[in-house]
Design a protein around this motif. Structure first.
Motif, PDB file in Angstrom:
ATOM      1  N   GLY A   1     -42.342  29.989  13.537  1.00 37.09           N
ATOM      2  CA  GLY A   1     -43.780  30.207  13.636  1.00 37.09           C
ATOM      3  C   GLY A   1     -44.131  31.666  13.825  1.00 37.09           C
ATOM      4  N   VAL A   2     -43.378  32.355  14.668  1.00 38.13           N
ATOM      5  CA  VAL A   2     -43.620  33.788  14.884  1.00 38.13           C
ATOM      6  C   VAL A   2     -43.380  34.559  13.593  1.00 38.13           C
ATOM      7  CG1 VAL A   2     -42.861  35.831  16.141  1.00 38.13           C
ATOM      8  CG2 VAL A   2     -43.053  33.649  17.337  1.00 38.13           C
ATOM      9  N   LEU A   3     -42.285  34.249  12.908  1.00 33.61           N
ATOM     10  CA  LEU A   3     -41.965  34.967  11.672  1.00 33.61           C
ATOM     11  C   LEU A   3     -42.950  34.628  10.561  1.00 33.61           C
ATOM     12  CD1 LEU A   3     -38.070  34.705  11.694  1.00 33.61           C
ATOM     13  CD2 LEU A   3     -39.481  36.680  12.262  1.00 33.61           C
ATOM     14  N   PHE A   4     -43.477  33.407  10.554  1.00 35.03           N
ATOM     15  CA  PHE A   4     -44.495  33.058   9.565  1.00 35.03           C
ATOM     16  C   PHE A   4     -45.744  33.924   9.750  1.00 35.03           C
ATOM     17  CE2 PHE A   4     -48.352  30.691   8.528  1.00 35.03           C
ATOM     18  CZ  PHE A   4     -48.131  30.369   7.198  1.00 35.03           C
ATOM     19  N   ALA A   5     -46.168  34.085  10.996  1.00 32.86           N
ATOM     20  CA  ALA A   5     -47.331  34.939  11.253  1.00 32.86           C
ATOM     21  C   ALA A   5     -47.044  36.379  10.846  1.00 32.86           C
ATOM     22  CB  ALA A   5     -47.714  34.871  12.734  1.00 32.86           C
TER      23      ALA A   5
ATOM     24  N   LEU B   1     -38.157  25.774  -3.857  1.00 32.96           N
ATOM     25  CA  LEU B   1     -39.486  25.613  -4.437  1.00 32.96           C
ATOM     26  C   LEU B   1     -40.552  26.248  -3.546  1.00 32.96           C
ATOM     27  CD1 LEU B   1     -40.896  24.424  -6.881  1.00 32.96           C
ATOM     28  CD2 LEU B   1     -41.287  22.333  -5.580  1.00 32.96           C
ATOM     29  N   MET B   2     -40.376  26.171  -2.233  1.00 32.92           N
ATOM     30  CA  MET B   2     -41.331  26.829  -1.345  1.00 32.92           C
ATOM     31  C   MET B   2     -41.273  28.339  -1.518  1.00 32.92           C
ATOM     32  SD  MET B   2     -41.251  24.648   2.199  1.00 32.92           S
ATOM     33  CE  MET B   2     -42.688  25.489   2.846  1.00 32.92           C
ATOM     34  N   ALA B   3     -40.058  28.887  -1.653  1.00 36.94           N
ATOM     35  CA  ALA B   3     -39.944  30.328  -1.879  1.00 36.94           C
ATOM     36  C   ALA B   3     -40.500  30.710  -3.242  1.00 36.94           C
ATOM     37  CB  ALA B   3     -38.486  30.754  -1.757  1.00 36.94           C
TER      38      ALA B   3
ATOM     39  N   THR C   1     -39.567  34.339   2.596  1.00 38.06           N
ATOM     40  CA  THR C   1     -38.104  34.285   2.676  1.00 38.06           C
ATOM     41  C   THR C   1     -37.627  34.152   4.122  1.00 38.06           C
ATOM     42  OG1 THR C   1     -38.082  36.709   2.631  1.00 38.06           O
ATOM     43  CG2 THR C   1     -37.699  35.565   0.540  1.00 38.06           C
ATOM     44  N   VAL C   2     -37.881  35.164   4.937  1.00 36.94           N
ATOM     45  CA  VAL C   2     -37.327  35.197   6.289  1.00 36.94           C
ATOM     46  C   VAL C   2     -37.855  34.034   7.124  1.00 36.94           C
ATOM     47  CG1 VAL C   2     -37.085  36.558   8.386  1.00 36.94           C
ATOM     48  CG2 VAL C   2     -37.082  37.695   6.174  1.00 36.94           C
ATOM     49  N   SER C   3     -39.176  33.851   7.133  1.00 34.90           N
ATOM     50  CA  SER C   3     -39.746  32.773   7.947  1.00 34.90           C
ATOM     51  C   SER C   3     -39.315  31.407   7.445  1.00 34.90           C
ATOM     52  CB  SER C   3     -41.277  32.882   7.957  1.00 34.90           C
ATOM     53  OG  SER C   3     -41.793  32.846   6.642  1.00 34.90           O
TER      54      SER C   3
ATOM     55  N   PHE D   1     -36.332  26.363   8.118  1.00 36.88           N
ATOM     56  CA  PHE D   1     -35.396  25.340   7.639  1.00 36.88           C
ATOM     57  C   PHE D   1     -34.170  25.237   8.529  1.00 36.88           C
ATOM     58  CE2 PHE D   1     -37.900  25.103   3.829  1.00 36.88           C
ATOM     59  CZ  PHE D   1     -37.663  23.824   3.356  1.00 36.88           C
ATOM     60  N   LEU D   2     -33.742  26.339   9.099  1.00 38.39           N
ATOM     61  CA  LEU D   2     -32.625  26.259  10.038  1.00 38.39           C
ATOM     62  C   LEU D   2     -33.020  25.477  11.283  1.00 38.39           C
ATOM     63  CD1 LEU D   2     -31.000  29.812   9.888  1.00 38.39           C
ATOM     64  CD2 LEU D   2     -30.178  27.698   8.878  1.00 38.39           C
TER      65      LEU D   2
END
Length: 786
Positions: free
Chosen positions: A271-275, A525-527, A533-535, A540-541
């Motif tokens: 979540g942090v990396l997505f932001a 497909l999401m990428a 990429t990173v988030s 997924f991990l």
């Protein structure tokens, strides 16, 4: 938005004499006499823009946000007068709001999951009853009717009460954090409709997820907490005055968006990396700590409710609801030949992702034409998609052949429970319908089933193909209807389908589990569509709970994003463009490096300037006849401090339109032209009042006598605006504008001297957009011919 319009000449105002002289000089210049030092700009028309964008159901007037600190005399006095206790209050309140954002987002996410799982669970159990009795047509009518009713509730709420609650909300959040004010996006009504609408739409079995809406919900919670509640019922708490500015509200909304992703996937770090990677334009270490704190609170709340629900106190919630695809028991080993299918998955993900973006772009344009016809057309479109989805999900399951249960299966087979990997449906005892396992369940359980490991013989290739083809169609026709919807889960469903197909096709060449192929297919497909990429890797991990997947997930994501970038932008950038939101991208166009800001200002109307002590009639005239949101303050005949030089021209700073209106509203008028003392300013104004933006010039009445009086603008002027030299490239100015979070950028001349104005012009967000520049200078888009 803040595009400059024609200058307002006033012979009584000496501050504009230089601007007028410059305009006359431009008009008298011979266009044929170009020296080698003059730019060969082929001006087509003036640089202008339409500050309109589609927000919700209507076209709204769009303004920029003031993320820059306005360092006027009032701000400096307030900052100097703050005690250590007040500073600690400010810091404590920031962390308290971050905690409340995480707590409320976690609670609401749990409520949404409980409601969806129970509504969908009882609906599916009722369907099983019809099937067991052989009443297939009655089952179809009941299934379609329930889904129709749930969709109707969600669509009516969005169409009639909160149009901004439709869709994911992530593009608008990206625009807001980029500096664009999106009206009515974070209100209390939007929040309530988003919650109820998400429950209805997802429980109706539509091909959409609650992940995007949860990001919007977290942002709404953050905004409401930061401003003290809804607009009509704000809490007038003294401490909350610290957050009465766009800058701090931006930080708390960033915490809300990261909390929403964490609540959707139980992925705090993701979540942090997505932001950081996707929605936030401006970032710093202190914000990183607070967003991480918010997501930590969210995951603690979710974990607490999972423990409660595992004891059977949550109805049909069971093990579902909160996506957690645990493949930690799978031993992942790599061989040299495994690199080939991994590369193929990445390439296919990039190709299919870009193709999905392209086709969805066309579908959204078509839906926009339909939605413009009125509310009834919006409702009919949403209900038609619901009927189509229900009929396909129910009827296509009869195409699958019944498969015999294997005693080695780890789960009970067959089963007629709400969830499970081996749905009996219409099959006899001892057999299961693999397509019903994927279609007649919630989207979360469908992903959980297709991600399941050690199930190489569970699904027939024809069932996987039907599943993939159906969700490709549903993924295109569902997004864009008037219900809260997210893109994460539809893309995961499509990606897992083709990943599983590829795993079946290559099972003789690799030892990788087919469930892992489904995971990698979803990631690719999401990428390929969202270009993250990173988030995504960390999300997924955290979903799969298996660190051994890290190397192959990284490879797949990098390949898919690289391939997708070769064809079109990310899906969120496409939606931003469709809505007309003026989002500034991080990468300037190549031709912007060959264009200077001075040349860009030349195709704009002259800048409107004001004196430090200005006549009221002049201020009123400027406010009524321009749409500018800031004006340079220029003083003539100033003595340079520390020298004996006099008669200098001073660029004192920049004053906002809202502050001018405040000065008129408070009738801060002087009978003679003079500068005021500090105590006079402090008696009349405080910095909290200056943060208000709602007041309009039409709401202020000025008498004829007051028109002849004066206003001292020096105390209200931002004395430290960002300025650049006119020789700076547009590319460099755009990067500065975006990274600092500016609303106005002052352009100063390269050369100083008598007759040279202290300010050349002002650039705003709209002026730096490639589309607007090319509209005024179309030759820049044409390639050079050697």
């Amino acid at each position: 938005m803040e595009s400059d319009s024609n200058n307002l000449g006033n012979p009584e105002t000496p501050c504009n004499s230089e601007a007028e002289a410059r305009e006359v000089e431009e008009q008298e210049r011979d266009p044929e006499s170009n020296s080698l030092r003059q730019p060969l700009l082929k001006r087509n028309r003036t640089l202008s823009s339409t500050p309109l964008a589609l927000v919700g159901a209507k076209v709204s007037h769009i303004e920029s946000l003031d993320y820059e600190i306005n360092e006027n005399d009032l701000f400096k006095h307030d900052w100097r007068s703050r005690s250590k206790v007040q500073v600690l209050q400010y810091v404590f309140l920031k962390w308290s709001l971050a905690f409340l954002v995480g707590l409320l987002t976690g609670l609401i996410a749990t409520l949404i999951n409980l409601a969806i799982e129970n509504i969908a669970g009882y609906k599916l159990l009722a369907i099983v009853g019809f099937i067991e009795e052989g009443r297939y047509l009655s089952g179809l009518i009941f299934f379609t009717g329930i889904n129709f009713s749930l969709t109707l509730v969600a669509a009516v709420l969005c169409v009639c009460f909160a149009p901004t609650a439709a869709g994911p909300g992530i593009p608008e959040i990206k625009a807001y954090l980029n500096g664009v004010d999106t009206p009515n996006m974070f209100g209390a009504t939007t929040l309530l409709v988003k919650i109820v609408g998400s429950i209805g739409a997802v429980a109706a079995g539509l091909d959409l997820g609650k992940e995007g809406p949860l990001v919007h919900i977290g942002s709404c919670i953050a905004s409401l907490l930061g401003q003290g509640g809804p607009d009509n019922y704000r809490i007038k708490w003294r401490w909350l005055r610290y957050f009465n500015n766009d800058r701090d509200r931006r930080d708390i909304i960033t915490c809300g968006s990261s909390s929403g992703v964490c609540a959707a996937f139980r992925a705090p770090v993701g979540g942090v990396l997505f932001a950081l990677e996707e929605v936030a334009t401006w970032w710093r270490s202190a914000l990183l700590w607070r967003t991480f704190f918010s997501t930590a609170v969210v995951v603690v709340v979710l974990r607490a409710f999972i423990e409660i629900c595992n004891s059977g106190k949550c109805g049909l919630f069971g093990s579902g609801g909160l996506i957690m695809f645990d493949v930690s028991d799978v031993k992942v080993s790599y061989q040299a030949m495994d690199v080939i299918p991994i590369i193929i998955i990445g390439i296919l993900g990039g190709l299919l992702g870009s193709l999905y973006n392209h086709v969805l772009h066309k579908v959204l344009r078509l839906y926009n034409l339909i939605n413009h016809k009125g509310k009834m057309h919006k409702l009919l479109l949403a209900l038609a998609v619901s009927i189509f989805t229900s009929v396909c999900q129910y009827c296509l399951t009869f195409l699958a052949q019944c498969r015999a249960c294997d005693p080695s299966f780890p789960e009970a087979c067959p089963t007629n429970d709400r969830s499970g990997n081996f749905k009996q449906f219409n099959c006899p005892n001892g057999y299961y319908n693999d397509l019903a396992t994927l279609l007649l369940t919630t989207n979360d359980d469908a992903v959980r089933n297709i991600f399941s490991t050690n199930t190489s013989s569970e699904f027939h290739i024809s069932s996987i193909f039907i599943f993939f083809a159906l969700y490709c169609i549903l993924g295109l026709v569902t997004f864009g209807i008037a219900v809260p919807s997210g893109l994460f889960l539809p893309i995961i469903l499509m990606g897992s389908g083709y990943g599983r197909l590829l795993g079946i096709a290559m099972r003789s060449y690799t030892n990788l589990d087919q469930g892992l192929f489904a995971v990698l297919g979803a990631a690719s497909l999401m990428a390929g569509s969202m270009r993250m990429t990173v988030s995504l890797c960390v999300i997924f991990l955290e979903l799969t709970n298996n660190l051994l997947l890290l190397p192959i997930t990284m490879i797949v994501l990098l390949i898919a994003k690289t391939v997708g970038d070769c064809f079109n932008p990310s899906i969120y950038e496409i939606i931003l463009e469709l809505k007309g939101l003026p989002f500034l991208d991080a990468n300037p166009e190549p031709w912007m490096r060959n264009l200077t800001v001075g040349e860009l200002v030349d195709v704009k109307p002259p800048v409107v300037t004001l004196c430090g002590v200005e006549k009221v009639s002049r201020i009123v005239d400027v406010l009524r006849n321009t749409t500018h949101n800031a004006f340079p303050i220029v003083d003539q005949g100033v003595q340079v401090p520390g020298t004996i030089a006099t008669g200098a021209t001073e660029l004192h700073g920049l004053i906002l339109r809202a502050h001018l209106v405040q000065a008129l509203k408070k009738q801060w008028f002087l009978p003679e032209k003079r500068r005021t003392e500090e105590w006079e300013v402090m008696e009349k104004f405080n910095w909290v009042e200056l943060a208000e933006r709602e007041l309009k010039i039409e709401q202020v009445a000025v008498t004829r006598e007051e028109m002849e009086m004066y206003v001292d603008l020096h105390p209200l002027t931002n004395t430290t605006p960002f300025t650049v030299v006119e020789s700076m490239s547009v590319a460099k100015a755009m990067v500065l504008f975006r990274q600092v979070g500016l609303r106005h950028l002052l352009i100063v001349p390269k050369y100083q001297g008598a007759g040279v104005p202290p300010v050349v012009g002002i650039l705003t967000r709209q002026d730096l957009r490639a589309y607007n520049i090319l509209a005024a200078l179309p030759h820049l888009a044409r390639p050079k011919v050697s």
